[in-house]
Design a protein around this motif. Structure first.
Motif, PDB file in Angstrom:
ATOM      1  N   ILE A  80       0.830  -1.203   0.000  1.00  0.00           N
ATOM      2  CA  ILE A  80       0.000   0.000   0.000  1.00  0.00           C
ATOM      3  C   ILE A  80       0.867   1.257   0.000  1.00  0.00           C
ATOM      4  N   GLU A  81       1.944   1.235   0.761  1.00  0.00           N
ATOM      5  CA  GLU A  81       2.807   2.412   0.837  1.00  0.00           C
ATOM      6  C   GLU A  81       3.577   2.645  -0.463  1.00  0.00           C
ATOM      7  N   VAL A  82       3.978   1.575  -1.133  1.00  0.00           N
ATOM      8  CA  VAL A  82       4.634   1.746  -2.433  1.00  0.00           C
ATOM      9  C   VAL A  82       3.663   2.376  -3.429  1.00  0.00           C
ATOM     10  N   ILE A  83       2.426   1.904  -3.420  1.00  0.00           N
ATOM     11  CA  ILE A  83       1.405   2.502  -4.283  1.00  0.00           C
ATOM     12  C   ILE A  83       1.212   3.972  -3.926  1.00  0.00           C
ATOM     13  N   GLY A  84       1.200   4.264  -2.618  1.00  0.00           N
ATOM     14  CA  GLY A  84       1.049   5.646  -2.183  1.00  0.00           C
ATOM     15  C   GLY A  84       2.193   6.532  -2.647  1.00  0.00           C
ATOM     16  N   ALA A  85       3.416   6.018  -2.565  1.00  0.00           N
ATOM     17  CA  ALA A  85       4.577   6.796  -3.013  1.00  0.00           C
ATOM     18  C   ALA A  85       4.485   7.099  -4.504  1.00  0.00           C
ATOM     19  N   LEU A  86       4.082   6.105  -5.289  1.00  0.00           N
ATOM     20  CA  LEU A  86       3.937   6.317  -6.733  1.00  0.00           C
ATOM     21  C   LEU A  86       2.781   7.265  -7.033  1.00  0.00           C
ATOM     22  N   TRP A  87       1.738   7.196  -6.205  1.00  0.00           N
ATOM     23  CA  TRP A  87       0.589   8.090  -6.381  1.00  0.00           C
ATOM     24  C   TRP A  87       1.022   9.544  -6.188  1.00  0.00           C
ATOM     25  N   VAL A  88       1.844   9.792  -5.156  1.00  0.00           N
ATOM     26  CA  VAL A  88       2.354  11.142  -4.928  1.00  0.00           C
ATOM     27  C   VAL A  88       3.197  11.593  -6.111  1.00  0.00           C
TER      28      VAL A  88
END
Length: 220
Positions: A80-88
């Motif tokens: 989830i955090e990797v997805i969040g980093a890419l989302w940012v």
């Protein structure tokens, strides 16, 4: 809510008045908050990856004694955090101009509100716990350990939370909020972003206080 380079300087979005258009904020030449949010999210991910592969430092006793469940949970959080980093990071991509701004910013708003409220509530409850009000935090029971071992482990866990993990949640929430704020084009929408976040943080913290008051607290 206008976002990024979605519009040229001569264009006006349908939901922005002419007066607001004249007050549009110039986008920063260096999106430092976006990069800060991206790299801090990856750093936070590294901690969860450490737990996912079997690391135990910083884990509360209940989690440390249940390695399989803890590892699965941390693999999920890491993803989830990797997805969040890419989302940012997507805020900087030209393709983001073709996506409605609210669709990009809503997940960042939610994550920022949850992280900041988690930090505030955690600092208050862990401080109360370390001050002797042990009912402020309901650490899970660990029948495998003696009462003295559990007390020592819970105390150490509260210290870790107060000095390390809750500040990390606070920083994570702030950099996410600022990464999005930096790409909102009008002062009115920036004010809306800021005050809606403040209200959300207050409401979530109050919700946690209510749960504690009705004895539904948990070690968060």
């Amino acid at each position: 809510m206008e976002y990024g380079n979605q519009l040229s300087d001569n264009e006006v979005a349908p939901d922005v008045t002419r007066q607001e258009a004249g007050q549009r904020v110039e986008l920063p030449p260096r999106p430092v908050w976006v990069h800060a949010a991206f790299w801090f999210t990856l750093a936070f991910t590294a901690l969860h990856l450490y737990w996912a592969v079997g690391g135990t430092w910083g884990l509360p006793p209940a989690a440390a004694l249940r390695p399989a469940e803890t590892q699965v949970a941390n693999w999920l959080v890491s993803a989830i955090e990797v997805i969040g980093a890419l989302w940012v990071l997507a805020l900087l991509h030209p393709a983001a101009r073709r996506v409605p701004s609210w669709l990009l910013l809503a997940p960042l708003w939610t994550a920022a509100a949850v992280c900041v409220s988690h930090a505030i509530f955690g600092v208050i409850t862990k401080s109360l716990y370390l001050g002797g009000m042990h009912e402020a935090v309901d650490f899970p029971a660990v029948p495998e350990l003696s009462a003295a071992e559990v007390a020592d482990a819970n105390h150490l866990s509260a210290v870790h939370d107060l000095l390390v993990f809750e500040p990390c949640f606070l920083i994570q929430g702030v950099v996410l909020a600022m990464a999005a704020w930096q790409y909102i084009r009008t002062p009115a929408h920036r004010r809306l972003w800021t005050w809606s976040l403040v209200l959300a943080v207050i409401l979530i913290a109050l919700f946690g206080a209510v749960l504690s008051f009705v004895d539904a607290k948990a070690a968060i």
